[in-house]
Design a protein around this motif. Structure first.
Motif, mmCIF file in Angstrom:
data_model
loop_
_atom_site.group_PDB
_atom_site.id
_atom_site.type_symbol
_atom_site.label_atom_id
_atom_site.label_comp_id
_atom_site.label_asym_id
_atom_site.label_seq_id
_atom_site.Cartn_x
_atom_site.Cartn_y
_atom_site.Cartn_z
ATOM 1 N N VAL A 108 7.560 11.603 3.401
ATOM 2 C CA VAL A 108 6.634 10.540 3.780
ATOM 3 C C VAL A 108 7.290 9.179 3.586
ATOM 4 O O VAL A 108 7.864 8.901 2.532
ATOM 5 C CB VAL A 108 5.336 10.610 2.942
ATOM 6 N N ILE A 109 7.174 8.337 4.618
ATOM 7 C CA ILE A 109 7.624 6.946 4.511
ATOM 8 C C ILE A 109 6.403 6.045 4.646
ATOM 9 O O ILE A 109 5.504 6.315 5.444
ATOM 10 C CB ILE A 109 8.696 6.605 5.578
ATOM 11 N N LEU A 110 6.370 5.017 3.824
ATOM 12 C CA LEU A 110 5.323 4.008 3.901
ATOM 13 C C LEU A 110 6.013 2.675 4.155
ATOM 14 O O LEU A 110 6.830 2.241 3.338
ATOM 15 C CB LEU A 110 4.517 3.970 2.604
ATOM 16 N N ALA A 166 -1.045 -1.035 0.269
ATOM 17 C CA ALA A 166 0.081 -0.094 0.283
ATOM 18 C C ALA A 166 0.302 0.518 -1.099
ATOM 19 O O ALA A 166 0.554 1.724 -1.221
ATOM 20 C CB ALA A 166 1.348 -0.796 0.765
ATOM 21 N N GLU A 167 0.188 -0.294 -2.147
ATOM 22 C CA GLU A 167 0.394 0.199 -3.504
ATOM 23 C C GLU A 167 -0.670 1.215 -3.898
ATOM 24 O O GLU A 167 -0.366 2.232 -4.526
ATOM 25 C CB GLU A 167 0.413 -0.975 -4.490
ATOM 26 N N ILE A 168 -1.913 0.948 -3.517
ATOM 27 C CA ILE A 168 -3.006 1.883 -3.817
ATOM 28 C C ILE A 168 -2.789 3.200 -3.084
ATOM 29 O O ILE A 168 -2.914 4.287 -3.655
ATOM 30 C CB ILE A 168 -4.369 1.267 -3.430
ATOM 31 N N ILE A 169 -2.452 3.102 -1.803
ATOM 32 C CA ILE A 169 -2.236 4.297 -0.983
ATOM 33 C C ILE A 169 -1.056 5.108 -1.523
ATOM 34 O O ILE A 169 -1.147 6.322 -1.695
ATOM 35 C CB ILE A 169 -2.027 3.893 0.493
ATOM 36 N N GLU A 170 0.046 4.426 -1.829
ATOM 37 C CA GLU A 170 1.231 5.114 -2.364
ATOM 38 C C GLU A 170 0.896 5.834 -3.664
ATOM 39 O O GLU A 170 1.250 7.009 -3.853
ATOM 40 C CB GLU A 170 2.362 4.118 -2.592
ATOM 41 N N THR A 218 8.854 3.912 0.035
ATOM 42 C CA THR A 218 8.141 2.706 0.448
ATOM 43 C C THR A 218 9.117 1.564 0.732
ATOM 44 O O THR A 218 10.051 1.327 -0.034
ATOM 45 C CB THR A 218 7.139 2.283 -0.647
ATOM 46 N N PHE A 219 8.852 0.871 1.850
ATOM 47 C CA PHE A 219 9.676 -0.262 2.264
ATOM 48 C C PHE A 219 8.784 -1.405 2.729
ATOM 49 O O PHE A 219 7.852 -1.183 3.514
ATOM 50 C CB PHE A 219 10.589 0.128 3.434
ATOM 51 N N CYS A 237 -9.176 2.755 0.301
ATOM 52 C CA CYS A 237 -7.729 3.005 0.350
ATOM 53 C C CYS A 237 -7.398 4.352 -0.287
ATOM 54 O O CYS A 237 -6.557 5.112 0.225
ATOM 55 C CB CYS A 237 -6.965 1.894 -0.367
ATOM 56 N N GLN A 238 -8.048 4.658 -1.399
ATOM 57 C CA GLN A 238 -7.812 5.938 -2.068
ATOM 58 C C GLN A 238 -8.256 7.098 -1.178
ATOM 59 O O GLN A 238 -7.546 8.105 -1.055
ATOM 60 C CB GLN A 238 -8.547 5.961 -3.408
ATOM 61 N N LYS A 239 -9.405 6.959 -0.535
ATOM 62 C CA LYS A 239 -9.902 8.003 0.361
ATOM 63 C C LYS A 239 -8.976 8.150 1.576
ATOM 64 O O LYS A 239 -8.699 9.253 2.030
ATOM 65 C CB LYS A 239 -11.330 7.708 0.812
#
Length: 153
Positions: free
Chosen positions: A4-6, A19-23, A35-36, A137-139
């Motif tokens: 997975v790339i974010l 992005a931080e929450i999702i990661e 992550t980038f 974001c978590q969902k």
């Protein structure tokens, strides 16, 4: 295990916070996420080819425009085949503008043109994420992982 790339770009820090929450939530599922931040790290469109799944976040500039930080990335995507890639998009938007989150829609179309499967709803947050948005974001991350497992079967 899917790779997975974010990737994201953020001007005010709102999309970065998303992005931080999702990661973090995807990591909680035992998946590794690379992550980038597009305007800070050396991330190129061809990097997408090395991953099974793509999370892409962008803010929207003005009335629906893609930010200048991702214009080259957007153009470079025109030359790559993303068939079989699982993609989900997110970003911070401003409801003051009539084209709410237009950059997310623009990138969604580009991913589809290149053969990727947009597997989730687009997560749009109005400006700075509040507590409800954090939960959204978590969902979003949970739903993405669920879709990944369905695609892997």
């Amino acid at each position: 295990m899917p790779k997975v790339i974010l990737l994201f770009c953020s001007m005010s820090g709102n999309t970065e916070e998303m992005a931080e929450i999702i990661e973090s939530n995807i990591n909680n599922h035992g998946l590794e996420v690379h992550t980038f931040q597009i305007d800070m790290d050396d991330a190129m469109a061809t990097d997408l080819l090395d991953y099974d799944a793509i999370l892409f976040g962008t803010y929207t500039w003005g009335d629906g425009d893609i930010p200048y930080e991702v214009e080259d990335f957007y153009d470079d995507m025109e030359d790559i085949d993303l068939t079989g890639k699982v993609v989900a998009l997110f970003g911070s938007c401003d409801s003051m503008y009539p084209n709410y989150g237009g950059a997310i829609e623009t990138f969604s179309e580009r991913f589809k043109e290149r053969g990727a499967s947009n597997v989730l709803y687009h997560l749009k947050v109005d400006l700075t994420p509040d507590q409800d948005d954090v939960e959204r974001c978590q969902k979003f991350a949970d739903d993405f992982v669920e879709q990944l497992h369905m695609y892997a079967e």
